[in-house]
Motif scaffolding. Structure first.
Motif, PDB file in Angstrom:
ATOM      1  N   PRO A   3       0.869  -1.254  -0.062  1.00 52.37           N
ATOM      2  CA  PRO A   3       0.010   0.020   0.027  1.00 52.37           C
ATOM      3  C   PRO A   3       0.949   1.184   0.116  1.00 52.37           C
ATOM      4  O   PRO A   3       2.031   1.262   0.644  1.00 52.37           O
ATOM      5  N   GLN A   4       0.517   2.229  -0.594  1.00 52.90           N
ATOM      6  CA  GLN A   4       1.179   3.485  -0.900  1.00 52.90           C
ATOM      7  C   GLN A   4       0.530   4.609   0.155  1.00 52.90           C
ATOM      8  O   GLN A   4      -0.648   4.667   0.517  1.00 52.90           O
ATOM      9  N   THR A   5       1.507   5.440   0.802  1.00 53.34           N
ATOM     10  CA  THR A   5       1.268   6.273   1.872  1.00 53.34           C
ATOM     11  C   THR A   5       0.562   7.594   1.406  1.00 53.34           C
ATOM     12  O   THR A   5       0.790   7.846   0.045  1.00 53.34           O
ATOM     13  N   SER A   6      -0.785   7.842   1.752  1.00 53.99           N
ATOM     14  CA  SER A   6      -1.627   8.760   1.532  1.00 53.99           C
ATOM     15  C   SER A   6      -0.677  10.221   1.375  1.00 53.99           C
ATOM     16  O   SER A   6       0.136  10.719   2.400  1.00 53.99           O
ATOM     17  N   VAL A   7      -0.699  11.057   0.205  1.00 54.91           N
ATOM     18  CA  VAL A   7       0.064  12.243   0.266  1.00 54.91           C
ATOM     19  C   VAL A   7      -0.991  13.226   0.135  1.00 54.91           C
ATOM     20  O   VAL A   7      -2.075  13.018  -0.719  1.00 54.91           O
ATOM     21  N   PRO A   8      -0.918  14.249   0.623  1.00 56.96           N
ATOM     22  CA  PRO A   8      -1.959  15.498   0.564  1.00 56.96           C
ATOM     23  C   PRO A   8      -2.113  15.895  -0.925  1.00 56.96           C
ATOM     24  O   PRO A   8      -0.941  16.106  -1.521  1.00 56.96           O
ATOM     25  N   GLY A   9      -3.375  16.544  -1.059  1.00 55.49           N
ATOM     26  CA  GLY A   9      -3.617  17.017  -2.605  1.00 55.49           C
ATOM     27  C   GLY A   9      -2.798  18.468  -2.702  1.00 55.49           C
ATOM     28  O   GLY A   9      -2.444  19.082  -1.899  1.00 55.49           O
ATOM     29  N   LEU A  10      -3.175  18.694  -3.935  1.00 56.13           N
ATOM     30  CA  LEU A  10      -2.502  20.062  -4.367  1.00 56.13           C
ATOM     31  C   LEU A  10      -3.170  21.359  -3.667  1.00 56.13           C
ATOM     32  O   LEU A  10      -2.440  22.204  -3.268  1.00 56.13           O
ATOM     33  N   LEU A  11      -4.337  21.284  -3.258  1.00 55.01           N
ATOM     34  CA  LEU A  11      -5.157  22.411  -2.482  1.00 55.01           C
ATOM     35  C   LEU A  11      -5.492  21.711  -1.174  1.00 55.01           C
ATOM     36  O   LEU A  11      -6.350  22.262  -0.365  1.00 55.01           O
ATOM     37  N   SER A  12      -4.608  21.157  -0.742  1.00 56.41           N
ATOM     38  CA  SER A  12      -4.888  20.501   0.763  1.00 56.41           C
ATOM     39  C   SER A  12      -4.469  21.609   1.822  1.00 56.41           C
ATOM     40  O   SER A  12      -3.713  22.432   1.487  1.00 56.41           O
ATOM     41  N   ALA A  13      -4.964  21.296   2.972  1.00 59.73           N
ATOM     42  CA  ALA A  13      -4.849  22.279   4.323  1.00 59.73           C
ATOM     43  C   ALA A  13      -3.242  22.360   4.263  1.00 59.73           C
ATOM     44  O   ALA A  13      -2.603  23.630   4.613  1.00 59.73           O
ATOM     45  N   PRO A  14      -2.504  21.320   4.500  1.00 55.70           N
ATOM     46  CA  PRO A  14      -0.907  21.422   4.531  1.00 55.70           C
ATOM     47  C   PRO A  14      -0.194  22.413   3.757  1.00 55.70           C
ATOM     48  O   PRO A  14       0.533  23.181   3.971  1.00 55.70           O
ATOM     49  N   ARG A  15      -0.637  22.201   2.416  1.00 50.13           N
ATOM     50  CA  ARG A  15       0.110  22.996   1.305  1.00 50.13           C
ATOM     51  C   ARG A  15      -0.473  24.426   1.323  1.00 50.13           C
ATOM     52  O   ARG A  15       0.570  25.373   1.305  1.00 50.13           O
ATOM     53  N   ILE A  16      -1.657  24.466   1.537  1.00 51.26           N
ATOM     54  CA  ILE A  16      -2.012  26.047   1.627  1.00 51.26           C
ATOM     55  C   ILE A  16      -1.831  26.781   2.716  1.00 51.26           C
ATOM     56  O   ILE A  16      -1.215  28.016   2.846  1.00 51.26           O
ATOM     57  N   THR A  17      -1.546  25.978   3.987  1.00 53.72           N
ATOM     58  CA  THR A  17      -0.999  26.543   5.081  1.00 53.72           C
ATOM     59  C   THR A  17       0.556  27.292   4.910  1.00 53.72           C
ATOM     60  O   THR A  17       0.704  28.239   5.263  1.00 53.72           O
ATOM     61  N   THR A  18       1.064  26.063   4.208  1.00 53.10           N
ATOM     62  CA  THR A  18       2.611  26.640   3.900  1.00 53.10           C
ATOM     63  C   THR A  18       2.716  27.803   2.799  1.00 53.10           C
ATOM     64  O   THR A  18       3.415  28.489   3.263  1.00 53.10           O
ATOM     65  N   LEU A  19       1.865  27.817   1.910  1.00 55.59           N
ATOM     66  CA  LEU A  19       1.829  28.660   1.151  1.00 55.59           C
ATOM     67  C   LEU A  19       1.669  30.172   1.619  1.00 55.59           C
ATOM     68  O   LEU A  19       2.379  31.209   1.516  1.00 55.59           O
ATOM     69  N   LEU A  20       0.564  30.037   2.630  1.00 56.13           N
ATOM     70  CA  LEU A  20       0.214  31.485   3.426  1.00 56.13           C
ATOM     71  C   LEU A  20       1.230  31.899   4.219  1.00 56.13           C
ATOM     72  O   LEU A  20       1.467  33.118   4.348  1.00 56.13           O
ATOM     73  N   ALA A  21       1.606  30.948   5.093  1.00 62.54           N
ATOM     74  CA  ALA A  21       2.742  31.318   5.890  1.00 62.54           C
ATOM     75  C   ALA A  21       4.036  31.739   5.413  1.00 62.54           C
ATOM     76  O   ALA A  21       4.584  32.746   5.802  1.00 62.54           O
ATOM     77  N   ALA A  22       4.395  31.290   4.210  1.00 63.25           N
ATOM     78  CA  ALA A  22       5.472  31.518   3.362  1.00 63.25           C
ATOM     79  C   ALA A  22       5.253  33.135   2.962  1.00 63.25           C
ATOM     80  O   ALA A  22       6.237  33.719   2.578  1.00 63.25           O
ATOM     81  N   LEU A  23       3.970  33.301   2.303  1.00 65.12           N
ATOM     82  CA  LEU A  23       3.648  34.668   1.637  1.00 65.12           C
ATOM     83  C   LEU A  23       3.860  35.668   2.855  1.00 65.12           C
ATOM     84  O   LEU A  23       4.411  36.778   2.643  1.00 65.12           O
TER      85      LEU A  23
END
Length: 562
Positions: A3-23
Motif C-alpha cells: 500500500p502507498q502512503t497517502s499524500v496531501p492533494g494540491l489544494l490540501s490544508a497543509p500545502r495551503i498553510t505553507t503557502l500562506l505562511a511563506a507569503l
C-alpha cells in the motif's frame, strides 16, 4: 503490491498553510525596500520619514551610501550561506536567524535615530561601523527568511504549479515596501522612530514561518516527467556499461528478457502495448547496488539535474543566466534608484514655478507604481510560465524572452517621455518587468540545475544584481552629474527654475530627459542583448531535452536488442 502512503492533494490544508505562511514571511522579509522609499520621498511630503536618519546623525551622502550598501551586501552576500543551510537542514534555522537579525538590526537603527548626535558634532567612526552592522543584519535577516519561504514553497508544490505558487510568495517581497510605508503613514505620520519600531516588529513574521512553514511531500507522480526521464536514462546508460547480463542457456528467452534485462518492460493492466519508460521502482530494484544508490539520490533530488558546488561554476548555463539576470536586474535597480531624480528633472524642465510638494507627489507616485507592478509581475509570470509548460510543453526558460522584451520596451518608453505626467507609464512597465524577472529566475534555476540545491544555487545566482546594479547606477550618476546646472543651463527659464529649486535639489539637473537619456540608451542596448541571450538559453535548454529524449530511446532499444 504494498500500500502507498497517502499524500496531501494540491489544494490540501497543509500545502495551503505553507503557502500562506511563506507569503507572510516574504512580506516581512522585504522591509529593506522601505529604505528605498526613505531615499526617494524626502520629509517635506510624508512626515513619517522626517527627520531622516542622515540628518539626525549628521552624516554625509558618502557615509549614508556606505550604510545603504551594508544592507545590500547583507541581502546578496548571505544568499549562498542561507541557501546551503536551507537545502541541508530545512527552513527553521534560517527563520530563527531572520527573527534575531531583523529585530536587532531595526532596533539598533531606531536606537541610533532616537539618540542622535549633539549639535555641531558628527557620528564617530565606531558609531558608523555599528550603524552599517545594523543595516547589514536587516539585509541578512531579510534574505534568511525569504530563502526559507521560497525553498519550502518550491518543494511543497508539484512542477505543474511551482512557478505560480513561488510567484505568489515572491510577490510578497515586492509588495513589502508599499505595505509598510502605507501602514506607517496611516498610523503614525511624522514619527520615524515608530516606523523603525514597526519594521522591527516585522521580524514576528519569521516566527510564524518557524511554526507553520513545512515542506509537504510530493506524490511520486508529481516529481515531473523530466525528472523520471532523466533518471531512467542515467540508470539505463550506466547499467549498459557496468552491468553484465545473465547468460543462462537453460533460461527461456522470454524469461531472460523480463528478469535479466536492466530496463524492464513494464505493462500496466490496462495498457495496450509496452511502455519504453518503466517505473523507477522496478528498474531500480533490479539494477546493481551502485545504480540503485544513484537512483535514490536522483529520487531525492525531485528533479532531473543536480548541479551544485564547483560544478555550478564550470557550467556554461550558470554564467549565461548570471549575465542575463545581471543586465536585467541592473536595469531595474538603476531605474528604481533614480526614478525620483527623473521625475524631478522632467518636472523642472521649462517650469518657472517649482513646487517642491508637487515634485514629491510625483516621486511618490512612481514608487507606488513600481512596487505594485513589481508584486503583480511575480504572480503573472508564474501563471504564464506554468501555462506555457503545461499546455505546450515548452521549458520555462522560453519565458525569459518575454521578460527581456518587457525590459527593452520599458527603456524605449522611458526614453520617449518628456513630461512628468507620463512617467508613470514607464514606471508601470519597468515595475512589471522587474517583478517578472525575479518571479521567473528561481524556477528557471530549478530547471537548469535541479531542486535539491535550489537555495544554494539561487544564492550564487542572486549575486548578479550587485554587478549590473552598480554599473548602471554609476553610469546614471555620471550622466546626471555631467548635466548639472551651470554652463549647460543658460536659458532664462532654466535660470528661473534653478533659482526656485530648494537647496536640497541645488545640484539636480533641470534639462528634462536630456539629463539621463544617454543612460537609457545604454540600458536599452543591454536589454536588447538579453533578448538574444535569452533565445540562446531557451535553445540550449531545448537541445538538452531533445538529446535526453534521444539518449533514453536509444538506450532502451539497444538493451532490448541484447
Amino acid at each position: 503490491m504494498a500500500p502507498q502512503t497517502s499524500v496531501p492533494g494540491l489544494l490540501s490544508a497543509p500545502r495551503i498553510t505553507t503557502l500562506l505562511a511563506a507569503l507572510l514571511v516574504s512580506v516581512g522579509s522585504g522591509t529593506n525596500y522601505v529604505n528605498l522609499i526613505l531615499r526617494l520621498i524626502p520629509n517635506s511630503l510624508i512626515q513619517a520619514y522626517s527627520p531622516q536618519l542622515a540628518e539626525r546623525l549628521n552624516i554625509n551622502h558618502t557615509q549614508l551610501n556606505v550604510v545603504g550598501l551594508g544592507g545590500n551586501f547583507g541581502v546578496y552576500i548571505s544568499g549562498p550561506f542561507w541557501g546551503r543551510i536551507v537545502d541541508s537542514r530545512g527552513p527553521r534555522i534560517p527563520f530563527a536567524f531572520a527573527f534575531v537579525f531583523l529585530f536587532l538590526g531595526y532596533t539598533g537603527l531606531r536606537h541610533f535615530f532616537d539618540a542622535g548626535v549633539p549639535p555641531g558634532s558628527s557620528l564617530s567612526t565606531l558609531g558608523l561601523v555599528l550603524l552599517v552592522a545594523c543595516n547589514f543584519m536587516t539585509g541578512a535577516g531579510s534574505n534568511s527568511g525569504f530563502t526559507g519561504a521560497v525553498n519550502s514553497t518550491a518543494k511543497t508544490f508539484p512542477d505543474k504549479a511551482r512557478a505560480t505558487t513561488t510567484g505568489i510568495v515572491l510577490s510578497g517581497f515586492g509588495l513589502s515596501a508599499f505595505f509598510f510605508s502605507t501602514v506607517a503613514r496611516l498610523l503614525f505620520p511624522g514619527d520615524t522612530s515608530s516606523l523603525l519600531l514597526l519594521l522591527s516588529c516585522a521580524s514576528l513574521t519569521s516566527v510564524a514561518g518557524f511554526f507553520f512553514v513545512r515542506t509537504v511531500p510530493l506524490a511520486p507522480a508529481d516529481s515531473g516527467e523530466h525528472a523520471v526521464a532523466t533518471a531512467v536514462a542515467v540508470e539505463a546508460e550506466t547499467t549498459i556499461f557496468h552491468h553484465d547480463h545473465d547468460n543462462d542457456s537453460h533460461t527461456p528467452l522470454l524469461d531472460d528478457v523480463t528478469s535479466s534485462s536492466p530496463i524492464d518492460e513494464y505493462v500496466p493492466a490496462n495498457a495496450r502495448g509496452i511502455e519504453l519508460s518503466p517505473p523507477r521502482s522496478l528498474s531500480a530494484a533490479r539494477a546493481p547496488s551502485h545504480v540503485r544508490s544513484r537512483s535514490r539520490s536522483k529520487q531525492d533530488a525531485f528533479e532531473g539535474p543536480d548541479v551544485h558546488g564547483l560544478a555550478l561554476f564550470v557550467n556554461p548555463d550558470f554564467w549565461l543566466l548570471f549575465v542575463i539576470l545581471s543586465l536585467l536586474s541592473g536595469t531595474g535597480l538603476m531605474y528604481i534608484n533614480n526614478v525620483g531624480s527623473m521625475a524631478q528633472a522632467l518636472y523642472a524642465q521649462g517650469n518657472p514655478v517649482y513646487d517642491e510638494l508637487e515634485v514629491l507627489r510625483w516621486q511618490a507616485a512612481q514608487v507606488s507604481t513600481v512596487s505594485i507592478m513589481n508584486c503583480s509581475g511575480r504572480i503573472i509570470i508564474g501563471l504564464i510560465s506554468d501555462n506555457i509548460k503545461n499546455r505546450f510543453g515548452f521549458p520555462r526558460s522560453y519565458s525569459l524572452v518575454l521578460v527581456s522584451t518587457l525590459f527593452f520596451c520599458s527603456q524605449l518608453l522611458a526614453a520617449q517621455i518628456t513630461v512628468v505626467e507620463d512617467l508613470w507609464k514607464a514606471s508601470l512597465l519597468l515595475g512589471l518587468a522587474y517583478g517578472t524577472v525575479f518571479g521567473l529566475a528561481p524556477t528557471v534555476c530549478i530547471e537548469f540545475f535541479g531542486l535539491s540545491h535550489l537555495s544554494e544555487n539561487w544564492g550564487f545566482l542572486s549575486l548578479a544584481p550587485l554587478v549590473g546594479g552598480n554599473i548602471f547606477s554609476v553610469a546614471f550618476g555620471r550622466n546626471l552629474d555631467a548635466h548639472q546646472p551651470g554652463e549647460s543651463t543658460t536659458s532664462a527659464v532654466a535660470t528661473a527654475v534653478a533659482t526656485a529649486v530648494p537647496a536640497a535639489a541645488a545640484h539636480q539637473c533641470l534639462e528634462g530627459r536630456g539629463c539621463y537619456v544617454a543612460t537609457l540608451g545604454l540600458t536599452g542596448a543591454a536589454c536588447f542583448a538579453t533578448i538574444l541571450l535569452s533565445l540562446l538559453a531557451a535553445w540550449r535548454e531545448r537541445r538538452k531535452l531533445l538529446a535526453a529524449g534521444a539518449t533514453r530511446s536509444r538506450v532502451v532499444w539497444e538493451d532490448t536488442d541484447d
